[in-house]
Design a protein around this motif. Structure first.
Motif, PDB file in Angstrom:
ATOM      1  N   ASN A   1      -5.382 -10.981 -56.040  1.00  0.00           N
ATOM      2  CA  ASN A   1      -5.902  -9.654 -55.727  1.00  0.00           C
ATOM      3  C   ASN A   1      -5.458  -8.722 -56.833  1.00  0.00           C
ATOM      4  N   LYS A   2      -6.267  -7.748 -57.119  1.00  0.00           N
ATOM      5  CA  LYS A   2      -5.958  -6.838 -58.216  1.00  0.00           C
ATOM      6  C   LYS A   2      -4.629  -6.120 -57.982  1.00  0.00           C
ATOM      7  N   ASP A   3      -4.404  -5.671 -56.793  1.00  0.00           N
ATOM      8  CA  ASP A   3      -3.160  -4.980 -56.455  1.00  0.00           C
ATOM      9  C   ASP A   3      -2.419  -5.803 -55.417  1.00  0.00           C
ATOM     10  N   GLU A   4      -1.221  -6.184 -55.747  1.00  0.00           N
ATOM     11  CA  GLU A   4      -0.364  -6.913 -54.830  1.00  0.00           C
ATOM     12  C   GLU A   4       0.925  -6.120 -54.669  1.00  0.00           C
ATOM     13  N   LEU A   5       1.516  -6.197 -53.485  1.00  0.00           N
ATOM     14  CA  LEU A   5       2.790  -5.526 -53.240  1.00  0.00           C
ATOM     15  C   LEU A   5       3.899  -6.566 -53.216  1.00  0.00           C
ATOM     16  N   LEU A   6       4.926  -6.344 -54.008  1.00  0.00           N
ATOM     17  CA  LEU A   6       6.122  -7.180 -53.985  1.00  0.00           C
ATOM     18  C   LEU A   6       7.193  -6.397 -53.241  1.00  0.00           C
ATOM     19  N   ILE A   7       7.690  -6.968 -52.149  1.00  0.00           N
ATOM     20  CA  ILE A   7       8.656  -6.286 -51.300  1.00  0.00           C
ATOM     21  C   ILE A   7       9.980  -7.021 -51.373  1.00  0.00           C
ATOM     22  N   ASP A   8      11.043  -6.269 -51.620  1.00  0.00           N
ATOM     23  CA  ASP A   8      12.392  -6.819 -51.627  1.00  0.00           C
ATOM     24  C   ASP A   8      13.102  -6.295 -50.377  1.00  0.00           C
ATOM     25  N   VAL A   9      13.469  -7.204 -49.494  1.00  0.00           N
ATOM     26  CA  VAL A   9      14.068  -6.840 -48.202  1.00  0.00           C
ATOM     27  C   VAL A   9      15.334  -7.650 -47.970  1.00  0.00           C
ATOM     28  N   ASP A  10      16.085  -7.279 -46.915  1.00  0.00           N
ATOM     29  CA  ASP A  10      17.312  -8.018 -46.613  1.00  0.00           C
ATOM     30  C   ASP A  10      17.039  -9.316 -45.870  1.00  0.00           C
ATOM     31  N   GLN A  11      15.916  -9.405 -45.147  1.00  0.00           N
ATOM     32  CA  GLN A  11      15.602 -10.599 -44.351  1.00  0.00           C
ATOM     33  C   GLN A  11      14.110 -10.905 -44.461  1.00  0.00           C
ATOM     34  N   SER A  12      13.734 -11.699 -45.434  1.00  0.00           N
ATOM     35  CA  SER A  12      12.301 -11.919 -45.646  1.00  0.00           C
ATOM     36  C   SER A  12      11.649 -12.698 -44.506  1.00  0.00           C
ATOM     37  N   SER A  13      12.357 -13.621 -43.886  1.00  0.00           N
ATOM     38  CA  SER A  13      11.732 -14.395 -42.805  1.00  0.00           C
ATOM     39  C   SER A  13      11.428 -13.500 -41.605  1.00  0.00           C
ATOM     40  N   ARG A  14      12.332 -12.604 -41.269  1.00  0.00           N
ATOM     41  CA  ARG A  14      12.095 -11.671 -40.161  1.00  0.00           C
ATOM     42  C   ARG A  14      11.005 -10.660 -40.538  1.00  0.00           C
ATOM     43  N   ALA A  15      11.025 -10.183 -41.772  1.00  0.00           N
ATOM     44  CA  ALA A  15       9.984  -9.258 -42.232  1.00  0.00           C
ATOM     45  C   ALA A  15       8.618  -9.929 -42.187  1.00  0.00           C
ATOM     46  N   ALA A  16       8.555 -11.194 -42.548  1.00  0.00           N
ATOM     47  CA  ALA A  16       7.293 -11.938 -42.512  1.00  0.00           C
ATOM     48  C   ALA A  16       6.747 -12.025 -41.089  1.00  0.00           C
ATOM     49  N   MET A  17       7.620 -12.225 -40.117  1.00  0.00           N
ATOM     50  CA  MET A  17       7.177 -12.279 -38.712  1.00  0.00           C
ATOM     51  C   MET A  17       6.581 -10.930 -38.291  1.00  0.00           C
ATOM     52  N   ILE A  18       7.191  -9.843 -38.741  1.00  0.00           N
ATOM     53  CA  ILE A  18       6.694  -8.508 -38.406  1.00  0.00           C
ATOM     54  C   ILE A  18       5.324  -8.275 -39.053  1.00  0.00           C
ATOM     55  N   LEU A  19       5.200  -8.624 -40.329  1.00  0.00           N
ATOM     56  CA  LEU A  19       3.914  -8.460 -41.025  1.00  0.00           C
ATOM     57  C   LEU A  19       2.828  -9.292 -40.344  1.00  0.00           C
TER      58      LEU A  19
END
Length: 132
Positions: free
Chosen positions: A58-76
């Protein structure tokens, strides 16, 4: 509609294709080796090798740096945001178009995720093709 341009197109050609795509509410598939021109007119690009899609960008992608990527992925995922890819314990790459970084930040923070950084990834198709 599939196009195989044989030479570099003029800017008004791309404008006409964009207008046609919107009027007919259709996708236009363009096969070309002139990646710089394709990047200007495309919202999404794919790299095909031996008949298989090996990379989609995709032309625009968001790279997110978080403390818990697995939990953030569940939320997304629960909110229908995506597609995305968990890169490691702290980074997620979201490939959905037209996302507001502030919206993603607020969503994750409200769910107790520490967001260290959100950056929009913008690269040229030439850069992506070297990765493939």
């Amino acid at each position: 509609m599939v196009l195989f341009p044989g030479q570099p197109a003029r800017s008004h050609d791309w404008n006409q294709l964009d207008r046609l795509s919107k009027e007919r509410r259709t996708t236009i598939l363009i096969s070309s080796h002139i990646l710089s021109e394709l990047y200007l007119v495309s919202s999404r690009s794919g790299f095909i090798s031996h008949g298989r899609l090996i990379k989609e960008v995709n032309k625009d992608e968001l790279l997110i740096d978080v403390d818990q990527s697995s939990r953030a992925a569940m939320i997304l995922d629960r909110r229908g945001i995506g597609p995305f890819q968990v890169l490691d314990d702290h980074q997620i790459l979201i490939r959905q178009e037209n996302l507001e970084p502030g919206h993603i930040n607020r969503l994750l923070v409200q769910e107790g995720i520490l967001v260290n950084q959100i950056s929009q990834q913008k690269g040229s198709l030439e850069e992506y093709s070297r990765i493939c």
